[in-house]
Design a protein around this motif. Structure first.
Motif, PDB file in Angstrom:
ATOM      1  N   PHE A  77       0.855  -1.185   0.000  1.00 18.66           N
ATOM      2  CA  PHE A  77       0.000   0.000   0.000  1.00 18.66           C
ATOM      3  C   PHE A  77       0.893   1.237   0.000  1.00 18.66           C
ATOM      4  N   TYR A  78       0.486   2.224  -0.779  1.00 17.49           N
ATOM      5  CA  TYR A  78       1.177   3.507  -0.802  1.00 17.49           C
ATOM      6  C   TYR A  78       0.376   4.482   0.040  1.00 17.49           C
ATOM      7  N   ARG A  79       1.087   5.311   0.790  1.00 22.01           N
ATOM      8  CA  ARG A  79       0.409   6.338   1.589  1.00 22.01           C
ATOM      9  C   ARG A  79       1.264   7.590   1.629  1.00 22.01           C
ATOM     10  N   LEU A  80       0.602   8.720   1.867  1.00 20.62           N
ATOM     11  CA  LEU A  80       1.322   9.983   1.995  1.00 20.62           C
ATOM     12  C   LEU A  80       2.087  10.021   3.309  1.00 20.62           C
ATOM     13  N   THR A  81       3.254  10.627   3.282  1.00 22.57           N
ATOM     14  CA  THR A  81       3.996  10.914   4.504  1.00 22.57           C
ATOM     15  C   THR A  81       3.524  12.271   5.017  1.00 22.57           C
ATOM     16  N   GLU A  82       4.063  12.696   6.144  1.00 20.90           N
ATOM     17  CA  GLU A  82       3.749  14.033   6.646  1.00 20.90           C
ATOM     18  C   GLU A  82       4.142  15.096   5.612  1.00 20.90           C
ATOM     19  N   SER A  83       5.278  14.883   4.966  1.00 21.43           N
ATOM     20  CA  SER A  83       5.708  15.823   3.925  1.00 21.43           C
ATOM     21  C   SER A  83       4.735  15.827   2.755  1.00 21.43           C
ATOM     22  N   GLY A  84       4.256  14.650   2.375  1.00 21.05           N
ATOM     23  CA  GLY A  84       3.277  14.547   1.291  1.00 21.05           C
ATOM     24  C   GLY A  84       1.988  15.270   1.637  1.00 21.05           C
ATOM     25  N   ILE A  85       1.561  15.121   2.872  1.00 18.55           N
ATOM     26  CA  ILE A  85       0.353  15.809   3.340  1.00 18.55           C
ATOM     27  C   ILE A  85       0.564  17.319   3.263  1.00 18.55           C
ATOM     28  N   ARG A  86       1.748  17.775   3.680  1.00 24.67           N
ATOM     29  CA  ARG A  86       2.052  19.210   3.629  1.00 24.67           C
ATOM     30  C   ARG A  86       2.060  19.727   2.191  1.00 24.67           C
ATOM     31  N   VAL A  87       2.561  18.921   1.266  1.00 27.24           N
ATOM     32  CA  VAL A  87       2.565  19.335  -0.141  1.00 27.24           C
ATOM     33  C   VAL A  87       1.135  19.490  -0.656  1.00 27.24           C
ATOM     34  N   VAL A  88       0.268  18.534  -0.337  1.00 27.98           N
ATOM     35  CA  VAL A  88      -1.136  18.627  -0.758  1.00 27.98           C
ATOM     36  C   VAL A  88      -1.778  19.875  -0.152  1.00 27.98           C
ATOM     37  N   GLU A  89      -1.525  20.132   1.126  1.00 26.37           N
ATOM     38  CA  GLU A  89      -2.078  21.328   1.778  1.00 26.37           C
ATOM     39  C   GLU A  89      -1.557  22.601   1.113  1.00 26.37           C
ATOM     40  N   THR A  90      -0.283  22.591   0.738  1.00 26.34           N
ATOM     41  CA  THR A  90       0.316  23.759   0.075  1.00 26.34           C
ATOM     42  C   THR A  90      -0.298  23.980  -1.300  1.00 26.34           C
ATOM     43  N   ILE A  91      -0.533  22.899  -2.037  1.00 31.90           N
ATOM     44  CA  ILE A  91      -1.205  23.015  -3.336  1.00 31.90           C
ATOM     45  C   ILE A  91      -2.600  23.596  -3.144  1.00 31.90           C
ATOM     46  N   ASP A  92      -3.318  23.123  -2.125  1.00 28.34           N
ATOM     47  CA  ASP A  92      -4.646  23.670  -1.831  1.00 28.34           C
ATOM     48  C   ASP A  92      -4.568  25.166  -1.522  1.00 28.34           C
ATOM     49  N   ASP A  93      -3.557  25.557  -0.731  1.00 30.84           N
ATOM     50  CA  ASP A  93      -3.386  26.978  -0.401  1.00 30.84           C
ATOM     51  C   ASP A  93      -3.112  27.803  -1.655  1.00 30.84           C
ATOM     52  N   LEU A  94      -2.279  27.280  -2.541  1.00 28.48           N
ATOM     53  CA  LEU A  94      -2.001  27.988  -3.798  1.00 28.48           C
ATOM     54  C   LEU A  94      -3.259  28.129  -4.644  1.00 28.48           C
ATOM     55  N   LEU A  95      -4.035  27.068  -4.716  1.00 33.32           N
ATOM     56  CA  LEU A  95      -5.293  27.131  -5.467  1.00 33.32           C
ATOM     57  C   LEU A  95      -6.221  28.189  -4.889  1.00 33.32           C
ATOM     58  N   ASP A  96      -6.270  28.279  -3.549  1.00 33.33           N
ATOM     59  CA  ASP A  96      -7.107  29.293  -2.899  1.00 33.33           C
ATOM     60  C   ASP A  96      -6.656  30.701  -3.268  1.00 33.33           C
ATOM     61  N   VAL A  97      -5.347  30.921  -3.325  1.00 27.95           N
ATOM     62  CA  VAL A  97      -4.825  32.238  -3.690  1.00 27.95           C
ATOM     63  C   VAL A  97      -5.302  32.608  -5.082  1.00 27.95           C
ATOM     64  N   PHE A  98      -5.206  31.670  -6.019  1.00 24.88           N
ATOM     65  CA  PHE A  98      -5.625  31.972  -7.389  1.00 24.88           C
ATOM     66  C   PHE A  98      -7.131  32.139  -7.490  1.00 24.88           C
ATOM     67  N   ARG A  99      -7.871  31.312  -6.793  1.00 24.08           N
ATOM     68  CA  ARG A  99      -9.337  31.425  -6.831  1.00 24.08           C
ATOM     69  C   ARG A  99      -9.800  32.757  -6.235  1.00 24.08           C
ATOM     70  N   ASN A 100      -9.171  33.172  -5.155  1.00 24.54           N
ATOM     71  CA  ASN A 100      -9.564  34.410  -4.487  1.00 24.54           C
ATOM     72  C   ASN A 100      -9.106  35.655  -5.223  1.00 24.54           C
ATOM     73  N   SER A 101      -8.139  35.511  -6.136  1.00 27.10           N
ATOM     74  CA  SER A 101      -7.653  36.680  -6.854  1.00 27.10           C
ATOM     75  C   SER A 101      -8.426  36.930  -8.149  1.00 27.10           C
ATOM     76  N   GLU A 102      -9.312  35.998  -8.497  1.00 21.80           N
ATOM     77  CA  GLU A 102     -10.127  36.186  -9.706  1.00 21.80           C
ATOM     78  C   GLU A 102     -11.090  37.348  -9.470  1.00 21.80           C
ATOM     79  N   GLY A 103     -11.119  38.248 -10.414  1.00 22.11           N
ATOM     80  CA  GLY A 103     -11.904  39.456 -10.261  1.00 22.11           C
ATOM     81  C   GLY A 103     -13.297  39.272 -10.605  1.00 22.11           C
TER      82      GLY A 103
END
Length: 103
Positions: A77-103
């Motif tokens: 079985f493959y699973r995310l590590t703590e670092s993997g979880i942080r990367v997913v959270e960071t991608i989500d944060d980046l997506l939020d920045v772009f979504r919130n900057s749409e005029g």
């Protein structure tokens, strides 16, 4: 991507530029794998069917994710590590920045 890994293997240098990181995470299917593993560990075949990735590409991507410590393999079985979880959270944060900057 392999050029980045080969260069770092030869030099022992683990310093990555923003460009290096984006090339790795931005590869087609890479974020799909991370999000596929977000909620629970999965077998190779489960990841393959959920992400619709060719087995050889999936294998190559998983090797990269394993090498960088974003994913671990335990009992087939493959699973995310703590670092993997942080990367997913960071991608989500980046997506939020772009979504919130749409005029």
């Amino acid at each position: 991507m392999s050029e980045i890994m080969e260069a770092n293997d030869k030099t022992g240098n683990a310093d990555y530029s923003v460009s290096d990181v984006l090339k790795i995470i931005g590869r087609k299917g890479m974020s799909d794998i991370l999000y596929c593993l977000e909620n629970e560990p999965k077998r190779f075949s489960q990841i393959m069917f959920e992400t619709k990735l060719n087995p050889s590409i999936l294998d190559r991507h998983l090797k990269v994710l394993l090498k960088f410590g974003l994913v671990v393999k335990e009992n087939n079985f493959y699973r995310l590590t703590e670092s993997g979880i942080r990367v997913v959270e960071t991608i989500d944060d980046l997506l939020d920045v772009f979504r919130n900057s749409e005029g």
